[in-house]
Design a protein around this motif. Structure first.
Motif, short mmCIF file in Angstrom:
data_model
loop_
_atom_site.label_atom_id
_atom_site.label_comp_id
_atom_site.label_asym_id
_atom_site.label_seq_id
_atom_site.Cartn_x
_atom_site.Cartn_y
_atom_site.Cartn_z
N TYR A 154 3.12 22.75 -0.85
CA TYR A 154 1.99 21.93 0.60
C TYR A 154 1.00 22.85 0.88
O TYR A 154 -0.14 22.89 1.54
N GLU B 197 -3.15 22.45 1.71
CA GLU B 197 -4.09 22.50 2.36
C GLU B 197 -5.36 23.42 2.54
O GLU B 197 -6.77 23.04 2.99
N PHE C 296 -4.99 19.03 13.59
CA PHE C 296 -4.25 18.61 12.65
C PHE C 296 -2.77 18.17 13.47
O PHE C 296 -2.14 18.76 13.82
N HIS D 197 -0.38 15.28 13.32
CA HIS D 197 0.76 14.48 12.73
C HIS D 197 0.96 14.37 10.58
O HIS D 197 0.02 14.32 10.01
N ALA D 198 2.15 14.24 10.00
CA ALA D 198 2.40 13.69 8.25
C ALA D 198 3.22 13.75 8.54
O ALA D 198 4.32 14.49 9.10
N ARG E 108 -6.65 9.90 8.99
CA ARG E 108 -5.95 9.55 8.72
C ARG E 108 -5.56 9.66 6.94
O ARG E 108 -6.95 8.86 6.35
N TYR F 217 2.14 13.34 1.15
CA TYR F 217 1.52 13.11 2.55
C TYR F 217 0.49 12.46 3.29
O TYR F 217 -0.40 12.47 2.85
N PRO G 64 -1.68 13.08 6.59
CA PRO G 64 -1.71 13.66 7.50
C PRO G 64 -3.34 13.30 8.77
O PRO G 64 -3.87 12.67 8.03
N ARG H 128 -5.28 13.97 11.07
CA ARG H 128 -6.78 15.04 12.24
C ARG H 128 -7.44 14.40 12.97
O ARG H 128 -8.18 13.32 12.81
#
Length: 163
Positions: free
Chosen positions: A79, A83, A97, A99-100, A135, A151, A153, A155
């Protein structure tokens, strides 16, 4: 050429490497990153930094009795690398950032080369002008075409009109 540039200076030069603005990412936009090979040095540094001292990651001599053969790396490292690969897409435009949800889909090993495939699944302005929420659905894919991590995210990004 105008004296003002996209970075707010008046030196007459454009700045390259600026990430996507909110308006650049309508729903349905797709893009992918360059690749990155995960090395033994990456694994050692990450395990030492994070204190993930599980034998799965730290004991090469005891691999025979473990369910996964090979030099497996933590999903958290995968992960983190994903990123890092995405950083150019939000350089200077990423604000937060938020949520994810993250799912490890399969093992990643030392020597695997990963890249990230993204699709915008949500995009909307915030209540404050000059920014928006985006997202993406992100798939981390190895050199064999296997999705090893997924995932989504959410943002906050700058808009072109400020922020």
């Amino acid at each position: 050429m105008s004296d003002a540039t996209n970075d707010g200076t008046n030196d007459g030069m454009k700045t390259i490497g600026i990430g996507f603005h909110f308006e650049d990412l309508p729903v349905g936009t797709r893009f992918k990153t360059l690749g990155r090979t995960i090395t033994e040095a990456d694994l050692v540094a990450f395990v030492n930094l994070s204190w993930l001292t599980e034998e799965l990651f730290t004991n090469a001599d005891q691999r025979g009795g473990m369910a996964i053969r090979g030099r497996v790396v933590p999903g958290a490292l995968v992960y983190s690398c994903a990123e890092g690969l995405l950083t150019p897409s939000m350089q200077d435009t990423g604000l937060a950032f938020l949520h994810a949800e993250l799912n490890v889909k399969g093992p990643t090993f030392v020597g695997d080369t990963i890249h990230v495939e993204c699709e915008v699944i949500e995009a909307r302005p915030t209540s404050k002008p000059g920014r928006g929420l985006v997202r993406t659905s992100n798939r981390v894919v190895n050199q064999r075409g296997e999705t090893v991590l997924a995932y989504n995210p959410l943002r906050m990004l700058k808009g072109r009109s400020g922020g």
